[in-house]
Each structure stands twice: as C-alpha cells, then as structure tokens.
Design a protein around this motif. Structure first.
Motif, PDB file in Angstrom:
ATOM      1  N   ILE A   1     -34.533  65.736  -2.320  1.00  0.00           N
ATOM      2  CA  ILE A   1     -35.415  64.637  -1.918  1.00  0.00           C
ATOM      3  C   ILE A   1     -36.569  65.269  -1.177  1.00  0.00           C
ATOM      4  N   PHE A   2     -37.770  65.154  -1.711  1.00  0.00           N
ATOM      5  CA  PHE A   2     -38.918  65.839  -1.121  1.00  0.00           C
ATOM      6  C   PHE A   2     -39.503  65.049   0.048  1.00  0.00           C
ATOM      7  N   GLN A   3     -40.326  65.762   0.819  1.00  0.00           N
ATOM      8  CA  GLN A   3     -40.795  65.242   2.100  1.00  0.00           C
ATOM      9  C   GLN A   3     -41.685  64.014   1.967  1.00  0.00           C
ATOM     10  N   ASP A   4     -42.579  63.990   0.987  1.00  0.00           N
ATOM     11  CA  ASP A   4     -43.526  62.888   0.857  1.00  0.00           C
ATOM     12  C   ASP A   4     -43.368  62.254  -0.530  1.00  0.00           C
ATOM     13  N   PRO A   5     -42.717  61.102  -0.626  1.00  0.00           N
ATOM     14  CA  PRO A   5     -42.468  60.511  -1.949  1.00  0.00           C
ATOM     15  C   PRO A   5     -43.741  60.115  -2.688  1.00  0.00           C
ATOM     16  N   MET A   6     -44.816  59.815  -1.969  1.00  0.00           N
ATOM     17  CA  MET A   6     -46.043  59.393  -2.640  1.00  0.00           C
ATOM     18  C   MET A   6     -46.653  60.540  -3.437  1.00  0.00           C
ATOM     19  N   THR A   7     -46.564  61.758  -2.918  1.00  0.00           N
ATOM     20  CA  THR A   7     -47.111  62.903  -3.648  1.00  0.00           C
ATOM     21  C   THR A   7     -46.073  63.547  -4.561  1.00  0.00           C
ATOM     22  N   SER A   8     -44.787  63.274  -4.332  1.00  0.00           N
ATOM     23  CA  SER A   8     -43.742  63.859  -5.176  1.00  0.00           C
ATOM     24  C   SER A   8     -43.521  63.050  -6.446  1.00  0.00           C
ATOM     25  N   LEU A   9     -43.771  61.749  -6.386  1.00  0.00           N
ATOM     26  CA  LEU A   9     -43.655  60.909  -7.574  1.00  0.00           C
ATOM     27  C   LEU A   9     -44.930  60.988  -8.398  1.00  0.00           C
ATOM     28  N   ASN A  10     -44.806  60.891  -9.718  1.00  0.00           N
ATOM     29  CA  ASN A  10     -45.963  60.910 -10.616  1.00  0.00           C
ATOM     30  C   ASN A  10     -46.623  59.537 -10.590  1.00  0.00           C
ATOM     31  N   PRO A  11     -47.867  59.424 -10.083  1.00  0.00           N
ATOM     32  CA  PRO A  11     -48.506  58.110  -9.957  1.00  0.00           C
ATOM     33  C   PRO A  11     -48.837  57.451 -11.289  1.00  0.00           C
ATOM     34  N   THR A  12     -48.850  58.229 -12.382  1.00  0.00           N
ATOM     35  CA  THR A  12     -49.224  57.686 -13.696  1.00  0.00           C
ATOM     36  C   THR A  12     -48.008  57.308 -14.540  1.00  0.00           C
ATOM     37  N   SER A  13     -46.808  57.500 -13.992  1.00  0.00           N
ATOM     38  CA  SER A  13     -45.585  57.216 -14.747  1.00  0.00           C
ATOM     39  C   SER A  13     -44.753  56.169 -14.021  1.00  0.00           C
ATOM     40  N   LYS A  14     -44.160  55.265 -14.786  1.00  0.00           N
ATOM     41  CA  LYS A  14     -43.321  54.231 -14.184  1.00  0.00           C
ATOM     42  C   LYS A  14     -42.111  54.859 -13.492  1.00  0.00           C
TER      43      LYS A  14
ATOM     44  N   PHE B   1     -44.738  50.171  -4.986  1.00  0.00           N
ATOM     45  CA  PHE B   1     -43.598  50.238  -4.077  1.00  0.00           C
ATOM     46  C   PHE B   1     -44.088  50.488  -2.651  1.00  0.00           C
ATOM     47  N   SER B   2     -43.374  49.966  -1.680  1.00  0.00           N
ATOM     48  CA  SER B   2     -43.658  50.302  -0.288  1.00  0.00           C
ATOM     49  C   SER B   2     -43.152  51.711   0.005  1.00  0.00           C
ATOM     50  N   GLY B   3     -43.481  52.238   1.198  1.00  0.00           N
ATOM     51  CA  GLY B   3     -43.036  53.590   1.555  1.00  0.00           C
ATOM     52  C   GLY B   3     -41.529  53.728   1.536  1.00  0.00           C
ATOM     53  N   GLY B   4     -40.833  52.747   2.099  1.00  0.00           N
ATOM     54  CA  GLY B   4     -39.373  52.791   2.121  1.00  0.00           C
ATOM     55  C   GLY B   4     -38.776  52.700   0.731  1.00  0.00           C
ATOM     56  N   MET B   5     -39.392  51.877  -0.139  1.00  0.00           N
ATOM     57  CA  MET B   5     -38.883  51.737  -1.506  1.00  0.00           C
ATOM     58  C   MET B   5     -39.142  53.003  -2.318  1.00  0.00           C
ATOM     59  N   ARG B   6     -40.278  53.666  -2.082  1.00  0.00           N
ATOM     60  CA  ARG B   6     -40.542  54.936  -2.769  1.00  0.00           C
ATOM     61  C   ARG B   6     -39.504  55.982  -2.368  1.00  0.00           C
ATOM     62  N   GLN B   7     -39.152  55.992  -1.078  1.00  0.00           N
ATOM     63  CA  GLN B   7     -38.141  56.946  -0.629  1.00  0.00           C
ATOM     64  C   GLN B   7     -36.795  56.641  -1.284  1.00  0.00           C
ATOM     65  N   ARG B   8     -36.470  55.349  -1.408  1.00  0.00           N
ATOM     66  CA  ARG B   8     -35.230  54.966  -2.084  1.00  0.00           C
ATOM     67  C   ARG B   8     -35.262  55.367  -3.558  1.00  0.00           C
ATOM     68  N   ALA B   9     -36.424  55.231  -4.184  1.00  0.00           N
ATOM     69  CA  ALA B   9     -36.554  55.637  -5.588  1.00  0.00           C
ATOM     70  C   ALA B   9     -36.353  57.136  -5.737  1.00  0.00           C
TER      71      ALA B   9
ATOM     72  N   ALA C   1     -42.389  59.330   8.300  1.00  0.00           N
ATOM     73  CA  ALA C   1     -43.386  58.259   8.166  1.00  0.00           C
ATOM     74  C   ALA C   1     -42.784  56.885   7.882  1.00  0.00           C
ATOM     75  N   LEU C   2     -41.467  56.754   8.020  1.00  0.00           N
ATOM     76  CA  LEU C   2     -40.833  55.453   7.848  1.00  0.00           C
ATOM     77  C   LEU C   2     -40.576  54.825   9.214  1.00  0.00           C
ATOM     78  N   ASP C   3     -40.679  53.497   9.305  1.00  0.00           N
ATOM     79  CA  ASP C   3     -40.377  52.853  10.585  1.00  0.00           C
ATOM     80  C   ASP C   3     -38.878  52.921  10.849  1.00  0.00           C
ATOM     81  N   VAL C   4     -38.486  52.678  12.093  1.00  0.00           N
ATOM     82  CA  VAL C   4     -37.104  52.934  12.501  1.00  0.00           C
ATOM     83  C   VAL C   4     -36.097  52.077  11.735  1.00  0.00           C
ATOM     84  N   THR C   5     -36.480  50.857  11.353  1.00  0.00           N
ATOM     85  CA  THR C   5     -35.560  49.996  10.611  1.00  0.00           C
ATOM     86  C   THR C   5     -35.266  50.569   9.232  1.00  0.00           C
TER      87      THR C   5
END
Length: 331
Positions: A96-109, A156-164, A185-189
């Motif tokens: 599981i990489f540190q930043d899901p926004m840059t680790s996930l491919n933005p052009t792929s579902k 996806f939100s930040g938390g949902m990207r991390q879950r993905a 970068a996720l809130d405590v909840t």
C-alpha cells in the motif's frame, strides 16, 4: 512461529551527481507469519527504501543493492529473475503506497486497476475478476461497490482511495502486506477505520504486515514489534511494550519524548530532537546519532556500536550499555 521474511545485512545506495548516497546501511530484521511489525524513524532514515527493496521496485540505476539478502519464504529475492519477481509482486507480497492519489492511475477506472492484478495472478475469466473486484471493494467498506467499481480515482474521497489501494493490495490474498504510511493525510476518524480494517483483514487471512509510519500512536495500536531506524541503520528493536515503556537508545527516547501524552501537564512543552540527521553521502564513522545525542562520549564519534541484546528480545546499538560506560538513571 516461522519467519516469512528475513532481511539480512541490507545495503542500498543511490548514485547521484553529488556522490553515492548510502541510504540503507546494514539493515537486519525479520517478520513472522501473521505478525505486524512497525518500522519507525524520521523522514530520510531509509524506511521506504527498505520496503521498496523488498518489492524490488527501486530502478537500477540509480539504485544499487550493494550487499545483503532478502529471504522470503526461504528464497532470496535478489537471486530470482524479474519475471519470477513479477509472479511474487502483487501476489505473495503486496504494498500500500504512501499517496493513493499519485499511486492510482487517474485515467483508469478503479475496478480495472484491481482486475488487472487479479487476472495477472489468477486463473479466472474477466467476468469472475469483475465480481472479485466488487467483492474486494465491499470487503474494504466502500459503499455501492457495484457502482463504484466503474468510477475513476478523482471521484473517490481520500479515505475511499486509500481503501481502494488496500483492496488492490489484498486482491490476490498476499502472505505479506507492506503498508507505507497508510493513513497519511487522512482525518482521525478515517484513520481509525483504515487501521481497524487492516486488523480485521489480518485476523481473517493471517497476512503478515510491515507498517511504515511516523505516527507512534498507530504503532501502539497496530504493531507487535518495532524496528527503529536512523540514518539508514536499525538502532533499536523490540516489542511494542518494551520500546514504549523502556526505550534503550537516546534516539528512541527522543522520538517518544517529542509526542504529546495524556499524562503530561498541559503547560509542559514537547521536547524536540535538536539537530538534523547526518549526510548519507558521507556518513559518520561512529554512531550516526552522535552529533545530536546529549549522552555522547568520545568513543561514539569514531566507533559504531554493535547491535546487542539489552533485554528480553530487545536489541540496541549504543555505547551507553557497555560495561565501562558511566551509569545513568535514564538508560
């Protein structure tokens, strides 16, 4: 309990225009089956380089694996071919990489990114892989997984990207999961939900976890053992209870003293570790923490201490534990 991973005398360097950066210098640790260990330390201490070395994800050049071995289920990962490593990477060992926004491919579902790993490592058709991807999204707590599987990362939100990311890492039921700052970068909840999810999945699957983090609260919540790194070296290791209740290295004490605690007086200031880590292009001959240590002695500057047992399954590299060292109440 058997070791699923053994890192022995690992040395990793990077060739740069300024010179050779000795990022990891003789790292040793092991991970047992079904266990969670945490690797902690300041930024630049070699945590992520060690993790990516296990996955063999460092491009060479500039990275060079100078010495050591990484034994996974009895096989040295440095002795196998890249094609063989591809069968392990994402299948038996996932990250599981540190930043899901840059680790996930933005052009792929999202679904396609999970399906890709499933099809590569499993003998199933596309329809079964889609169903598996939906099942994984449901497992990690994403609502409406049948709909979400066809969405893109920006939806996806930040938390949902991390879950993905977690769903993708767990899609092939790996034996070892490396989580590099999984709650950054996720809130405590959301952070609490992610940690609870990882614990639940580990209980259900028996997956071993390497948790890389700056957050000692997360370490106390998740890990069984702790490996403390500084300047590319392991300077202390032990159980969570030993490290938190009886730290034996001044750097570990500094890390613990720099975080707020419930039993602190409200007016008591936090105690930062003064100074900065050494330059790893020209690392010091002696203890790497010498320049920042209030207990430093003459021998610390010129000679690096051995990594020795100082308690029940607790090890540290510090001259303070030498029989000839002056005794202090705090160590």
């Amino acid at each position: 309990m058997n070791n699923i991973l053994e890192v022995k005398n690992l040395h990793v360097s990077f060739q740069t225009y300024a010179g050779e950066v000795k990022a990891v210098r003789g790292v040793n640790f092991n991970v047992r089956e079904g266990e969670t260990i945490a690797i902690v330390g300041e930024s630049g201490c070699g945590k992520s380089v060690t993790a990516k070395s296990i996955m063999r994800l460092l491009p060479s050049p500039p990275a060079q694996y100078k010495q050591g071995s990484i034994q996974f289920q009895g096989n040295n990962l440095f002795d196998i071919t890249e094609k063989e490593m591809q069968r392990i990477r994402g299948n038996k060992i996932s990250m599981i990489f540190q930043d899901p926004m840059t680790s996930l491919n933005p052009t792929s579902k999202i679904g396609n990114q999970i399906i890709e790993a499933i099809l590569k490592h499993n003998d199933m058709n596309k329809k079964a892989a889609v169903e598996k991807a939906i099942e994984m999204l449901e497992l990690v707590g994403i609502p409406q997984p049948g709909h979400r599987v066809n969405q893109y990362p920006h939806e996806f939100s930040g938390g949902m990207r991390q879950r993905a990311m977690i769903a993708m890492a767990l899609a092939c039921n790996p034996r070892l999961l490396i989580a590099d700052e999984p709650t950054t970068a996720l809130d405590v909840t959301i952070q609490a939900q992610i940690l609870e999810l990882m614990k639940k999945i580990q209980q259900e699957t028996g997956t071993s976890i390497i948790l890389i983090t700056h957050d000692l609260g997360v370490v106390a919540e998740m890990a069984e053992r702790v490996v403390v790194m500084y300047a590319g070296q392991v300077i202390e290791s032990g159980t969570v209870k030993e490290i938190f209740n009886n730290p034996q290295h001044p750097y570990t004490m500094g890390l613990l003293n720099s975080i707020p605690r419930l039993d602190m007086d409200k007016n008591q200031p936090l105690a930062p570790i003064i100074g900065t880590p050494p330059d790893l292009i020209d690392p010091p001959e002696g203890c790497p923490f010498y320049a920042r240590c209030k207990y430093a002695m003459r021998i610390c500057k010129g000679h690096n201490p051995e990594f020795e047992e100082v308690g029940s399954n607790q090890f540290t590299a510090c001259w303070l534990h030498h029989p000839m060292a002056q005794k202090r109440a705090s160590v």
